[in-house]
Design an enzyme around this catalytic site. Structure first.
Site, short mmCIF file in Angstrom:
data_model
loop_
_atom_site.label_atom_id
_atom_site.label_comp_id
_atom_site.label_asym_id
_atom_site.label_seq_id
_atom_site.Cartn_x
_atom_site.Cartn_y
_atom_site.Cartn_z
N LYS A 130 -76.38 -57.36 39.14
CA LYS A 130 -75.70 -56.28 38.40
C LYS A 130 -76.04 -56.46 36.93
CE LYS A 130 -72.82 -52.84 39.16
NZ LYS A 130 -72.61 -51.97 40.33
N ASP A 170 -74.62 -46.95 37.70
CA ASP A 170 -73.21 -47.30 37.93
C ASP A 170 -72.45 -46.50 36.87
OD1 ASP A 170 -71.36 -49.30 39.46
OD2 ASP A 170 -70.75 -49.58 37.39
P1 NDP Z 1 -69.20 -42.53 36.64
O1 NDP Z 1 -69.55 -43.03 35.30
O2 NDP Z 1 -69.96 -41.40 37.21
O3 NDP Z 1 -67.64 -42.12 36.67
C1 NDP Z 1 -66.65 -43.04 36.38
C2 NDP Z 1 -65.31 -42.34 36.42
O4 NDP Z 1 -64.27 -43.30 36.31
C3 NDP Z 1 -65.11 -41.38 35.26
O5 NDP Z 1 -64.27 -40.33 35.66
C4 NDP Z 1 -64.42 -42.27 34.23
O6 NDP Z 1 -63.65 -41.58 33.25
C5 NDP Z 1 -63.51 -43.08 35.11
N1 NDP Z 1 -63.22 -44.36 34.46
C6 NDP Z 1 -64.11 -45.29 34.04
N2 NDP Z 1 -63.48 -46.31 33.45
C7 NDP Z 1 -62.17 -46.00 33.51
C8 NDP Z 1 -60.99 -46.67 33.07
N3 NDP Z 1 -61.04 -47.86 32.47
N4 NDP Z 1 -59.79 -46.05 33.32
C9 NDP Z 1 -59.73 -44.85 33.93
N5 NDP Z 1 -60.81 -44.18 34.35
C10 NDP Z 1 -62.00 -44.75 34.16
O7 NDP Z 1 -69.25 -43.81 37.60
P2 NDP Z 1 -69.38 -43.86 39.18
O8 NDP Z 1 -68.66 -42.71 39.79
O9 NDP Z 1 -70.79 -44.09 39.52
O10 NDP Z 1 -68.61 -45.22 39.51
C11 NDP Z 1 -67.21 -45.25 39.81
C12 NDP Z 1 -66.88 -46.55 40.53
O11 NDP Z 1 -67.64 -46.63 41.75
C13 NDP Z 1 -67.20 -47.83 39.76
O12 NDP Z 1 -66.27 -48.82 40.13
C14 NDP Z 1 -68.57 -48.22 40.32
O13 NDP Z 1 -68.85 -49.60 40.15
C15 NDP Z 1 -68.38 -47.84 41.78
N6 NDP Z 1 -69.61 -47.65 42.54
C16 NDP Z 1 -70.54 -46.73 42.16
C17 NDP Z 1 -71.68 -46.55 42.91
C18 NDP Z 1 -72.68 -45.49 42.60
O14 NDP Z 1 -73.56 -45.27 43.44
N7 NDP Z 1 -72.58 -44.78 41.50
C19 NDP Z 1 -71.96 -47.40 44.09
C20 NDP Z 1 -70.85 -48.27 44.46
C21 NDP Z 1 -69.75 -48.40 43.68
P3 NDP Z 1 -64.18 -41.43 31.74
O15 NDP Z 1 -65.27 -40.42 31.81
O16 NDP Z 1 -63.00 -41.01 30.96
O17 NDP Z 1 -64.68 -42.82 31.35
#
Ligand code: NDP
Length: 450
Positions: A130, A170
């Protein structure tokens, strides 16, 4: 925690803590695994005598580097970049890059550690890693994002490669960032390779990769419900986040006839009592992926919705899908979910549930899918992207989706195999940890003291 092995578990966690001070997220991920793996190891001498769990908790390599860049006003900026190469016993390191101001070594080590187990569960030949940077893409122009990505890749390119380490996206690293990162790698190395996944379809990306984590999470939850004689139709679902994973979890839930009533971001959540349908979801995608706006703008267009501060877990629901970030369901949130008669929690995000919340969920025998199993569809499809790149082929959406479904089904079967407690209950946390561990541990044993 297993009462019989409480002392061994505590001693092991203390050892890891002393070697990794001030890394709470990493320690949390290790604790959760130790609680189920230490009792398992006790029955399997070969893993114990080879100190496999100790070795698994030590990254093979960590690189940290300076990322200098210049903003649109000519100001000099500097961020810190990282790549944690955790374990390569099953294949090249594989795992996403996260750009978020909270990024530090503890968070990346927890993510890399989880990734090792997750990648093992997919049954694909992938090691775990990562990386990322404490860079905040919010409010930056496209030109600033591009300059940052280019500077980041100048350094990262020294440590990655198609047979060595293949990053992906991510939080904060989506299609735009992957494009800039790939373009810079290509310039530096003068070669077109599958060195990063999540690429655009026109230049080596796989169909369904964008959708895969969210779709896979829903497929996994369907398998769990089915085993309990239930299904998704008409279920009220609470989803957190509004990024990649949340969007495609919602899309698949709508397709399956469930009703999604919330989405969130770091400023709060929207509650739409009428449910988020396909048209409303298209608007969310526009807001988040193009306009890069806050989720609160949703209520200006849809009067059936309200915006609230905080997290959505107090909203009554049948099923919950945390898809935003780590530790977003705490003890109080878990108590709300139990009180509201929620039947199951399926992690789309990585480690969204705290250890205290998890124990409430398990004590109340709710269905619980740990992220390392339920969100493995993303990395699995990245693995399929690597295969297509090697073969110089591009599979159809149906073909990739079919493979994704089969992989999720297979992960589910493995979790049941190792996690069945009795006729009525499967401990998916134990199932995922043990199934993931066995494959990596056997490969490490076979490869000698590495
Ligand atoms: P994105 O950046 O596309 O979206 C993240 C979302 O989570 C946004 O809505 C963001 O809001 C919100 N968020 C982030 N940090 C916080 C916080 N501290 N408190 C509240 N909301 C928060 O990321 P992904 O959708 O790709 O990833 C989401 C999760 O899924 C993560 O845990 C990631 O590790 C996991 N994941 C992702 C994969 C992938 O293929 N993308 C694969 C496996 C797991 P804001 O815009 O306000 O920051």
């Amino acid at each position: 925690m297993s009462k019989i092995f409480e002392k061994e578990i505590q001693e092991f966690v203390q050892l890891v803590d002393s070697r990794n001070p001030n890394e709470p997220e990493f320690l949390q991920a290790v604790t959760e695994v130790a609680e189920t793996i230490i009792p398992f190891i006790a029955e399997h001498e070969k893993y114990q005598s080879a100190s496999i769990l100790e070795r698994l908790c030590e990254p093979e390599r960590v690189v940290m580097f300076r990322v200098p860049w210049v903003d649109d006003n000519g100001n000099f900026k500097v961020n810190r970049g990282y790549r944690v190469q955790m374990n390569s016993s099953l294949g090249p390191y594989k795992g996403g890059l996260r750009f978020h101001p909270s990024v530090n070594l503890s968070i990346l080590k927890f993510l890399a550690f989880e990734q090792v187990f997750k990648n093992s569960l997919t049954t694909l030949p992938l090691g775990g890693g990562k990386g990322g940077a404490n860079f905040d893409p919010k409010g930056k122009s496209d030109a600033e994002i591009m300059r940052f990505c280019q500077s980041f890749m100048i350094e990262l390119s020294k440590y990655i490669g198609g047979n060595k380490d293949v990053p992906a996206g991510d939080i904060g690293v989506g299609a735009r960032e992957v494009g800039y990162l790939f373009g810079q790698y290509k310039r530096i190395n003068d070669e077109f390779t599958g060195v990063i996944t999540g690429k655009g379809l026109d230049y080596g990306g796989s169909r369904i990769r964008t959708e895969a984590t969210g779709y896979g999470t829903v497929y996994f939850s369907e398998e769990m419900l089915e085993l309990n004689g239930d299904g998704l139709k008409d279920k009220i679902c609470v989803v957190s986040g509004s990024g990649n994973v949340a969007q495609y979890t919602t899309e698949k839930l709508i397709e399956r006839g469930a009703k999604v009533v919330t989405l969130s971001d770091s400023s709060g959540y929207i509650y739409d009592k009428d449910g988020i349908d396909t048209e409303k979801l298209a608007y969310v995608k526009h807001l988040k992926n193009e306009k890069r706006a806050r989720i609160s703008e949703y209520i200006e267009k849809y009067k059936s919705a309200t915006f609230r501060k905080g997290r959505p877990w107090s909203v009554p629901c049948d099923l919950a899908y945390p898809c935003a970030t780590q530790n977003e369901i705490d003890k109080e949130d878990a108590e709300f979910l139990v009180k509201n008669n929620c039947k199951g929690i399926f992690e789309g995000a990585n480690m969204p549930t705290t250890i205290e919340a998890l124990s409430i969920i398990q004590d109340n025998k709710l269905l619980f899918a740990p992220g390392k199993a339920s969100n493995a569809g993303g990395v699995a499809t990245s693995g399929l992207e690597m295969s297509q790149n090697s073969q110089r082929l591009s599979w159809t959406s149906d073909e990739v989706d079919y493979r994704l479904k089969m992989i999720m089904k297979n992960i589910h079967e493995n979790c049941v195999k190792y996690g069945r407690v009795d006729e009525n209950y499967v401990d998916y946390v134990k199932g995922a940890n043990v199934a993931g561990f066995v494959k990596v541990a056997d490969a490490m044993l076979a490869q000698g003291h590495v």
